[in-house]
Motif scaffolding. Structure first.
Motif, PDB file in Angstrom:
ATOM      1  N   SER A 107       0.656  -1.082   0.081  1.00 44.83           N
ATOM      2  CA  SER A 107       0.052   0.239  -0.036  1.00 44.83           C
ATOM      3  C   SER A 107       0.835   1.174   0.125  1.00 44.83           C
ATOM      4  CB  SER A 107      -0.957  -0.301   1.328  1.00 44.83           C
ATOM      5  OG  SER A 107      -1.782  -1.100   1.121  1.00 44.83           O
ATOM      6  N   LYS A 108       1.839   1.219   0.865  1.00 42.30           N
ATOM      7  CA  LYS A 108       2.958   2.436   1.137  1.00 42.30           C
ATOM      8  C   LYS A 108       3.552   2.543  -0.415  1.00 42.30           C
ATOM      9  CE  LYS A 108       2.741   3.584   5.242  1.00 42.30           C
ATOM     10  NZ  LYS A 108       2.475   4.911   5.586  1.00 42.30           N
ATOM     11  N   THR A 109       4.112   1.696  -1.059  1.00 44.53           N
ATOM     12  CA  THR A 109       4.733   1.665  -2.465  1.00 44.53           C
ATOM     13  C   THR A 109       3.956   2.332  -3.521  1.00 44.53           C
ATOM     14  OG1 THR A 109       4.586  -0.705  -2.702  1.00 44.53           O
ATOM     15  CG2 THR A 109       6.625   0.232  -1.477  1.00 44.53           C
ATOM     16  N   ALA A 110       2.466   1.779  -3.305  1.00 45.38           N
ATOM     17  CA  ALA A 110       1.642   1.925  -4.404  1.00 45.38           C
ATOM     18  C   ALA A 110       1.006   3.384  -4.406  1.00 45.38           C
ATOM     19  CB  ALA A 110       0.377   0.864  -4.384  1.00 45.38           C
ATOM     20  N   GLY A 111       1.466   4.282  -3.410  1.00 47.16           N
ATOM     21  CA  GLY A 111       0.921   5.666  -3.251  1.00 47.16           C
ATOM     22  C   GLY A 111       0.173   6.072  -2.048  1.00 47.16           C
ATOM     23  N   ARG A 112       0.074   4.895  -1.127  1.00 45.81           N
ATOM     24  CA  ARG A 112      -0.653   5.249   0.085  1.00 45.81           C
ATOM     25  C   ARG A 112      -2.082   5.650   0.260  1.00 45.81           C
ATOM     26  NH1 ARG A 112       4.792   7.122   0.512  1.00 45.81           N
ATOM     27  NH2 ARG A 112       5.690   6.567   2.558  1.00 45.81           N
ATOM     28  N   ASN A 113      -2.689   5.861   1.244  1.00 45.16           N
ATOM     29  CA  ASN A 113      -4.171   5.898   1.203  1.00 45.16           C
ATOM     30  C   ASN A 113      -4.956   4.848   0.433  1.00 45.16           C
ATOM     31  OD1 ASN A 113      -6.636   7.251   1.843  1.00 45.16           O
ATOM     32  ND2 ASN A 113      -6.671   8.588   0.423  1.00 45.16           N
ATOM     33  N   GLN A 114      -4.694   3.618   0.904  1.00 47.35           N
ATOM     34  CA  GLN A 114      -5.260   2.548   0.298  1.00 47.35           C
ATOM     35  C   GLN A 114      -5.016   1.192   1.041  1.00 47.35           C
ATOM     36  OE1 GLN A 114      -3.227   0.852  -3.362  1.00 47.35           O
ATOM     37  NE2 GLN A 114      -2.362   2.975  -3.507  1.00 47.35           N
ATOM     38  N   ILE A 115      -5.840   0.327   0.809  1.00 44.13           N
ATOM     39  CA  ILE A 115      -5.681  -0.891   1.504  1.00 44.13           C
ATOM     40  C   ILE A 115      -5.296  -2.046   0.620  1.00 44.13           C
ATOM     41  CG2 ILE A 115      -7.059  -2.594   2.968  1.00 44.13           C
ATOM     42  CD1 ILE A 115      -6.588   0.094   4.383  1.00 44.13           C
ATOM     43  N   SER A 116      -4.347  -2.757   1.155  1.00 44.89           N
ATOM     44  CA  SER A 116      -3.970  -4.204   0.224  1.00 44.89           C
ATOM     45  C   SER A 116      -4.135  -5.446   0.908  1.00 44.89           C
ATOM     46  CB  SER A 116      -2.432  -4.058  -0.206  1.00 44.89           C
ATOM     47  OG  SER A 116      -2.181  -2.675  -0.997  1.00 44.89           O
ATOM     48  N   CYS A 117      -4.505  -6.581   0.344  1.00 42.35           N
ATOM     49  CA  CYS A 117      -4.483  -7.758   0.942  1.00 42.35           C
ATOM     50  C   CYS A 117      -3.475  -8.928   0.277  1.00 42.35           C
ATOM     51  CB  CYS A 117      -5.949  -8.242   0.546  1.00 42.35           C
ATOM     52  SG  CYS A 117      -7.240  -7.432   1.052  1.00 42.35           S
ATOM     53  N   PHE A 118      -3.127  -9.746   1.332  1.00 39.10           N
ATOM     54  CA  PHE A 118      -2.062 -10.597   1.177  1.00 39.10           C
ATOM     55  C   PHE A 118      -2.348 -12.065   1.745  1.00 39.10           C
ATOM     56  CE2 PHE A 118       2.651 -11.420   0.396  1.00 39.10           C
ATOM     57  CZ  PHE A 118       2.533 -12.567  -0.188  1.00 39.10           C
ATOM     58  N   SER A 119      -3.145 -12.889   1.104  1.00 36.59           N
ATOM     59  CA  SER A 119      -3.681 -14.132   1.669  1.00 36.59           C
ATOM     60  C   SER A 119      -2.634 -14.825   2.003  1.00 36.59           C
ATOM     61  CB  SER A 119      -4.784 -14.530   1.181  1.00 36.59           C
ATOM     62  OG  SER A 119      -4.443 -15.147  -0.290  1.00 36.59           O
ATOM     63  N   SER A 120      -2.845 -16.102   2.674  1.00 38.77           N
ATOM     64  CA  SER A 120      -1.885 -17.044   3.114  1.00 38.77           C
ATOM     65  C   SER A 120      -1.988 -17.918   1.681  1.00 38.77           C
ATOM     66  CB  SER A 120      -2.596 -17.974   4.259  1.00 38.77           C
ATOM     67  OG  SER A 120      -3.934 -18.343   4.005  1.00 38.77           O
ATOM     68  N   ASP A 121      -2.947 -17.922   1.001  1.00 41.53           N
ATOM     69  CA  ASP A 121      -3.051 -18.848  -0.201  1.00 41.53           C
ATOM     70  C   ASP A 121      -1.832 -18.189  -1.198  1.00 41.53           C
ATOM     71  OD1 ASP A 121      -6.514 -19.589  -0.256  1.00 41.53           O
ATOM     72  OD2 ASP A 121      -4.770 -20.704   0.643  1.00 41.53           O
ATOM     73  N   GLU A 122      -1.794 -16.948  -1.302  1.00 41.00           N
ATOM     74  CA  GLU A 122      -0.956 -16.161  -2.102  1.00 41.00           C
ATOM     75  C   GLU A 122       0.521 -16.461  -1.780  1.00 41.00           C
ATOM     76  OE1 GLU A 122      -3.071 -12.483  -1.778  1.00 41.00           O
ATOM     77  OE2 GLU A 122      -2.376 -12.236  -3.796  1.00 41.00           O
ATOM     78  N   MET A 123       0.679 -16.457  -0.311  1.00 38.80           N
ATOM     79  CA  MET A 123       2.120 -16.737   0.065  1.00 38.80           C
ATOM     80  C   MET A 123       2.429 -18.212  -0.057  1.00 38.80           C
ATOM     81  SD  MET A 123       4.767 -15.824   1.649  1.00 38.80           S
ATOM     82  CE  MET A 123       4.442 -14.412   2.699  1.00 38.80           C
ATOM     83  N   ALA A 124       1.461 -19.066   0.040  1.00 39.00           N
ATOM     84  CA  ALA A 124       1.809 -20.493  -0.384  1.00 39.00           C
ATOM     85  C   ALA A 124       1.897 -20.710  -1.932  1.00 39.00           C
ATOM     86  CB  ALA A 124       0.553 -21.350  -0.144  1.00 39.00           C
ATOM     87  N   GLN A 125       1.359 -20.051  -2.794  1.00 36.91           N
ATOM     88  CA  GLN A 125       1.845 -20.120  -4.277  1.00 36.91           C
ATOM     89  C   GLN A 125       2.982 -19.501  -4.427  1.00 36.91           C
ATOM     90  OE1 GLN A 125      -1.354 -18.003  -6.042  1.00 36.91           O
ATOM     91  NE2 GLN A 125      -2.934 -19.531  -5.478  1.00 36.91           N
ATOM     92  N   ILE A 126       3.355 -18.467  -3.689  1.00 34.99           N
ATOM     93  CA  ILE A 126       4.910 -17.807  -4.055  1.00 34.99           C
ATOM     94  C   ILE A 126       5.960 -18.820  -3.506  1.00 34.99           C
ATOM     95  CG2 ILE A 126       6.294 -16.045  -3.051  1.00 34.99           C
ATOM     96  CD1 ILE A 126       3.848 -14.243  -3.417  1.00 34.99           C
ATOM     97  N   ALA A 127       5.654 -19.304  -2.299  1.00 37.45           N
ATOM     98  CA  ALA A 127       6.657 -20.202  -1.698  1.00 37.45           C
ATOM     99  C   ALA A 127       6.710 -21.539  -2.520  1.00 37.45           C
ATOM    100  CB  ALA A 127       6.202 -20.637  -0.213  1.00 37.45           C
TER     101      ALA A 127
END
Length: 630
Positions: free
Chosen positions: A610-630
Motif C-alpha cells: 500500500s505504501k509503495t503503491a501511493g498510500r491511502n489504500q488497503i492491500s490484501c495478502f492471503s495465506s494462499d498467495e504466500m503458499a503459491q509464492i513459496a
C-alpha cells in the motif's frame, strides 16, 4: 466478683489475643517478603520486556533487510546500474531508513568490499552519499565476517565505533550492524548493511520501561556498550575509559553474571537485574548482557507506609482486644449461661466485621451497625427478609447452589461475593457464613460476616487497564495485542471449524513529516484522533491496538478476508473524511494462519505494498498467495 472478672479477663485475652498478635507479626514479616518479591518480579518483568523489545527490533530489522534484499528495484540496479536505477535504489534505501529511527546508515556493498550505494541519517536528515565519496570496506572485520554467511542468512556484528576513511567518527557513534548477502541465480552480487544507532535503540527500549529503571548493554568482557552515561561506554576501545567496567565497579555482580545467564543482584545502593542475549550468528561479539539498574530506595516510602500501617493496626487491635476482653470477662462473670442466645451474643461481640444473622428459614433476625454503614440498609428495613434481597445479579444460580451445599455439608463457607447496596451500587465482600446448630445437631441460625474490599477490587481493575491500555490513544497496547494474537493462534480461531479471522496493520501516511513540520504535540493529537476513529468506527468484536509510534493493528475475528478488506476501507475513508486532522492511512490485511510470525509478515508486506503503491489504500495478502509464492 472482681477475682472472677480478672480470671476471665486473662483467659479471654489469651484466647482471643494470641492469634491476632501472631497474625499481625506474620503480616509484618510477610509484608517485608512481599515487597522484596514484588521488587524482584517487577524487575524481572521489566527485564523480560526489554529483552523482548531488543529481539523484536532485531527481528523487525531482519525481516525488513530480507525484503529489501529481494526487492525488484535492487535486483534491477545490480543487472543495470544506470543513473535511473541508481536513483530508484537510493529512494528505496532512503524510505527504509525513514521507517526506522534507529537506522543510521543503509548500504549496498559489492562482493569486493566497495560501497555501491549508501544513505546516511544525520539529525533526522537523509543524506545520499555521492559516488566519489563511497569507501572501500574490504578490510573491515564486519565485512570479512559477512563473506562467511550463507545465502539468505542474517549476520549481526557486535557494537563498535563508526569509522570513516580510516578515522573514528566524532562525536563517538557506537553502532550495531546487521547484514545479509544479495544473490541472483545463486551468484553473490553483494551485501546489504544496516548500521544501527545503539543510543537510539536504548532510548526506545527505556521509553517503554517504568520510571526508575536504567538500561545498559555490557559486553562479555564487562565493558559498557551503551548507557545513559555516554562517557563511560566503550572502555575496551577507548583507553581513557577502560576503568569503567562491571568487573572493577561491582565484582560481585560480574561474578554472578559469569556464573548464570539470568539473575538479580542487590547491594546497598542499587538493585540489578540482568540477562544474557545472543542476537544471532557465530561471531563472538553477537552476545551481550542487558542490565536493568534501579535505585535501592525506590520502595522506601511505600515500605515505611505499609509497615507503619501494620504497627498502627497492631496497636489498635491490642486496644480493641483489651476492651473486648474486659466486656467479655464482665459479661461471663455476671451471666454464666450456656443458652444459644448467649452463644450468639458472644459470636457477635467477637466479630470485627459487618454481621447478618438469619434463622433456620434464612430470614434476617439481626444485623450490626457495620452492616448498616457498608450496605446502607437499616435493621428495621431488612428484618424478616431473605439475604437474597442483596443479590447483585453478578453470580449465577449455580454459585449459590454450591454455596448452600457447602454450608449444609461442612457448616461453613468462605469466599468473595458481589452484592448490591441500598442505593444500587455494588459492594464486593469477603464473606464468611457459619451455621449454628442446636443440641440435636440441627442448623438453627446462620451468621454471615463480611469485610468490604470494593476499593481494592476497583484498584486492581484500574491497574489491569493501565497495564493493557495505550496511555495516548486508550486503544489496547502492544503487550495486550500480542497476548490476544497468541490466544487466537493457540485456540485455533483461524481454522475453518472455528471460523476465519483476519489481521490488519494500519500506518499513518507521512507521519514523520507531520512531526517534523508541526511538532510532537500535533503528532500526538493525530495519533490520538486516528486511534479514536479506528476504535469507534470498527465493529464491537474487532480488537484495535496501537503497536508502534504511528502503527496500529486490528484483529477481526470470524471475518473473511474480502469482508475484512471492506471494513478496512471503511476505516480508511473515515480517517480521510475527518475534518480536524488532514491525514490518510494505509493498511495491509491478511487471513490469520497457524503461524503468528507468518501472519504478521503477510500483513506487513501488504502494508508495504500500500505504501509503495501511493498510500491511502488497503492491500490484501492471503495465506494462499504466500503458499503459491513459496
Amino acid at each position: 466478683m472482681i477475682y472472677k472478672q480478672i480470671k476471665y479477663f486473662i483467659i479471654t485475652i489469651l484466647l482471643i489475643g494470641i492469634t491476632p498478635i501472631f497474625y499481625l507479626w506474620g503480616q509484618y514479616k510477610a509484608e517485608l517478603n512481599v515487597i522484596q518479591f514484588e521488587r524482584e518480579s517487577a524487575a524481572k518483568h521489566q527485564l523480560n520486556f526489554s529483552q523482548k523489545e531488543v529481539y523484536s527490533i532485531a527481528s523487525e530489522l531482519g525481516t525488513s533487510l530480507k525484503l529489501l534484499s529481494d526487492n525488484r528495484v535492487l535486483l534491477e540496479f545490480i543487472q543495470d546500474p544506470s543513473s535511473k536505477n541508481r536513483s530508484l535504489l537510493e529512494s528505496l534505501l532512503a524510505l527504509t531508513a525513514t521507517n526506522y529511527s534507529y537506522i543510521s546508515q543503509v548500504r549496498f556493498i559489492s562482493v569486493d568490499g566497495k560501497e555501491i550505494s549508501r544513505i546516511n541519517e544525520d539529525n533526522d536528515k537523509l543524506i545520499i552519499v555521492p559516488i566519489n565519496e563511497l569507501q572501500d570496506k574490504s578490510n573491515r572485520d564486519y565485512f570479512i565476517y559477512a563473506q562467511t554467511l550463507k545465502a539468505d542468512a542474517l549476520g549481526f556484528f557486535g557494537i563498535d565505533l563508526e569509522v570513516e576513511h580510516g578515522k573514528v567518527v566524532t562525536p563517538l557513534q557506537p553502532s550495531l550492524r546487521i547484514f545479509t548477502p544479495v544473490e541472483i541465480d545463486n551468484e553473490r552480487k553483494g551485501y546489504l548493511f544496516f548500521n544501527l544507532d545503539v543510543y537510539e535503540i536504548v532510548a526506545q527500549v527505556e521509553a517503554s520501561l517504568e520510571t526508575g529503571y536504567q538500561l545498559e548493554f555490557i559486553n562479555e568482557e564487562g565493558y559498557y556498550l551503551a548507557s545513559q552515561d555516554k562517557h563511560k561506554t566503550l572502555g575496551h576501545l577507548i583507553s581513557e575509559r577502560d576503568s569503567y567496567n562491571i568487573l572493577i565497579e561491582t565484582p560481585e555482580l560480574w561474578n554472578k553474571m559469569k556464573a548464570q545467564d539470568v539473575g538479580e543482584f542487590f547491594d546497598n545502593q542499587f538493585f540489578y537485574s540482568f540477562s544474557k542475549i545472543t542476537l544471532g550468528g557465530h561471531f563472538d561479539s553477537s552476545s551481550l548482557y542487558l542490565i536493568l539498574r534501579s535505585d535501592s530506595s525506590l520502595e522506601a516510602t511505600n515500605l515505611d507506609h505499609k509497615l507503619t500501617f501494620i504497627i498502627y493496626e497492631g496497636i489498635l487491635a491490642i486496644l480493641f482486644i483489651i476492651f473486648i476482653s474486659i466486656l467479655i470477662a464482665r459479661y461471663i462473670a455476671k451471666h454464666r449461661t450456656t443458652s444459644l442466645e448467649s452463644q450468639l451474643a458472644l459470636a457477635a461481640l467477637n466479630g470485627m466485621s459487618a454481621i447478618v444473622i438469619t434463622d433456620k428459614n434464612n430470614r434476617i433476625i439481626k444485623v450490626n451497625e457495620e452492616f448498616t454503614r457498608l450496605s446502607g440498609w437499616r435493621e428495621d428495613e431488612v428484618l424478616g427478609q431473605p439475604p437474597s434481597m442483596f443479590q447483585s445479579g453478578n453470580h449465577k444460580k449455580d454459585f449459590y447452589s454450591t454455596m448452600w451445599k457447602t454450608i449444609k455439608s461442612e457448616g461453613l463457607w468462605e469466599g468473595e461475593v458481589t452484592n448490591k447496596r441500598k442505593d444500587g451500587s455494588l459492594l464486593t465482600e469477603i464473606l464468611r457464613i457459619q451455621a449454628i446448630c442446636n443440641n440435636d445437631g440441627k442448623m438453627e441460625y446462620f451468621i454471615a460476616s463480611f469485610v468490604d474490599i470494593t476499593a481494592r477490587k476497583e484498584l486492581e481493575n484500574r491497574l489491569r487497564d493501565l497495564s493493557e491500555k495505550d496511555s495516548l490513544t486508550q486503544c489496547w497496547n502492544r503487550r495486550k495485542f500480542e497476548h490476544e494474537f497468541s490466544n487466537i493462534i493457540g485456540n485455533g480461531s483461524f481454522t475453518k471449524e472455528m471460523g476465519p479471522s483476519c489481521l490488519a496493520i494500519v500506518d499513518i501516511d507521512h507521519f514523520k513529516r507531520i512531526n517534523d513540520k508541526y511538532g510532537h504535540d500535533v503528532g500526538d493529537k493525530v495519533i490520538t484522533e486516528v486511534g479514536r476513529i479506528l476504535g469507534s468506527e470498527s465493529r464491537r468484536s474487532d480488537f484495535v491496538a496501537r503497536i508502534g509510534g504511528e502503527e496500529f493493528a486490528i484483529i477481526l475475528p470470524n471475518t473473511q478476508l474480502q469482508e475484512a478488506e471492506i471494513i478496512l476501507n471503511r476505516l480508511r475513508v473515515a480517517v480521510y473524511l475527518y475534518d480536524d486532522i488532514k491525514v490518510t492511512i494505509s493498511g495491509g490485511v491478511t487471513d490469520i494462519s497457524n503461524s503468528s510470525e507468518a501472519s504478521y509478515k503477510r500483513a506487513d508486506l501488504a502494508l508495504y505494498e500500500s505504501k509503495t503503491a501511493g498510500r491511502n489504500q488497503i492491500s490484501c495478502f492471503s495465506s494462499d498467495e504466500m503458499a503459491q509464492i513459496a
